[in-house]
Design a protein around this motif. Structure first.
Motif, short mmCIF file in Angstrom:
data_model
loop_
_atom_site.label_atom_id
_atom_site.label_comp_id
_atom_site.label_asym_id
_atom_site.label_seq_id
_atom_site.Cartn_x
_atom_site.Cartn_y
_atom_site.Cartn_z
N LEU A 176 47.81 24.33 43.52
CA LEU A 176 46.54 23.00 43.65
C LEU A 176 46.35 22.67 42.15
CD1 LEU A 176 43.48 22.97 45.07
CD2 LEU A 176 42.90 24.73 43.56
N LEU A 177 46.50 21.36 42.82
CA LEU A 177 46.86 20.39 41.67
C LEU A 177 45.65 19.61 41.65
CD1 LEU A 177 48.25 18.60 39.89
CD2 LEU A 177 48.41 16.78 42.08
N MET A 178 45.20 19.73 40.41
CA MET A 178 43.97 19.41 40.02
C MET A 178 43.62 18.45 39.01
SD MET A 178 41.54 22.92 39.53
CE MET A 178 42.40 23.75 38.09
N ASN A 179 42.89 17.01 39.79
CA ASN A 179 43.21 15.99 38.93
C ASN A 179 41.69 15.07 38.38
OD1 ASN A 179 46.47 15.22 38.47
ND2 ASN A 179 45.76 14.50 41.14
N ASN A 180 41.63 14.54 37.45
CA ASN A 180 40.09 13.81 37.48
C ASN A 180 39.38 14.85 37.33
OD1 ASN A 180 38.22 12.14 36.61
ND2 ASN A 180 37.76 11.43 39.07
N LEU A 181 39.79 16.22 36.56
CA LEU A 181 38.58 17.22 36.39
C LEU A 181 36.99 16.94 35.49
CD1 LEU A 181 41.00 19.92 36.19
CD2 LEU A 181 39.75 20.26 37.30
N LYS A 182 36.11 17.72 36.62
CA LYS A 182 34.92 16.92 36.33
C LYS A 182 34.25 18.56 35.47
CE LYS A 182 33.99 13.65 39.81
NZ LYS A 182 33.36 13.03 41.24
N PRO A 183 33.31 17.94 34.86
CA PRO A 183 32.77 19.62 34.40
C PRO A 183 32.00 20.20 35.24
CG PRO A 183 31.91 17.79 32.86
CD PRO A 183 32.91 17.12 33.75
N GLU A 184 31.18 19.91 36.41
CA GLU A 184 31.45 20.34 37.53
C GLU A 184 32.44 21.87 38.31
OE1 GLU A 184 30.41 17.60 36.57
OE2 GLU A 184 30.59 16.27 39.01
N PRO A 198 29.14 30.84 36.28
CA PRO A 198 28.23 31.27 36.92
C PRO A 198 27.06 30.78 37.38
CG PRO A 198 29.58 30.96 34.72
CD PRO A 198 30.25 29.80 35.71
N VAL A 199 26.27 31.82 37.75
CA VAL A 199 24.99 31.02 38.61
C VAL A 199 25.55 30.43 39.29
CG1 VAL A 199 24.00 31.70 35.94
CG2 VAL A 199 24.26 28.99 36.98
N LYS A 200 25.94 30.48 39.98
CA LYS A 200 26.83 30.07 41.53
C LYS A 200 27.80 31.10 41.86
CE LYS A 200 27.45 25.13 39.59
NZ LYS A 200 28.08 23.57 40.03
#
Length: 123
Positions: free
Chosen positions: A81-89, A41-43
């Motif tokens: 797409l393997l996504m590790n150490n996910l961040k809120p961003e 959103p908004v990006k």
């Protein structure tokens, strides 16, 4: 009819992992580079990762380098797409896309797009 169908999105806590899948049909998958993009959103739409037709070459956005891994299985017509150490961003709708020929970080160069899968990261 060309179709790209993403799956694997969901809600995960910060630091957690998810693996997105994108199943392709209706075209010669192994002739196309594949990419992942995301929209929050908004990006603006943001490049995440791309992989060439063979799977031997990949490229990542700096924001995900070292945490995300793109891969493909041409026998299954699927890109991951393997996504590790996910961040809120990292929270966004993630889209896969196909591009005939070489890989690209430019969304406008892709020929096909999926409908997206939502990734939510709680802090």
């Amino acid at each position: 009819q060309v179709q790209l169908v993403e799956s694997g999105g969901g809600v995960v806590q910060a630091g957690g992992s998810l693996r997105l899948s994108c199943a392709a049909s209706g075209y010669t998958f192994s002739s196309y580079a594949m990419g992942w993009f995301r929209l929050a959103p908004v990006k603006e739409r943001e490049f995440v990762a791309t992989i060439n037709w063979s799977g031997y070459e990949s490229y990542y956005a700096d924001s995900v380098k070292g945490r995300f891994t793109i891969s493909r299985d041409n026998a299954k017509n699927t890109v991951y797409l393997l996504m590790n150490n996910l961040k809120p961003e990292d929270a966004a709708v993630y889209y896969c896309a196909g591009k005939y020929g070489s890989s690209s970080v430019r969304a406008g160069e892709y020929d096909f797009w999926g409908q997206g899968t939502q990734v939510t990261v709680s802090s």
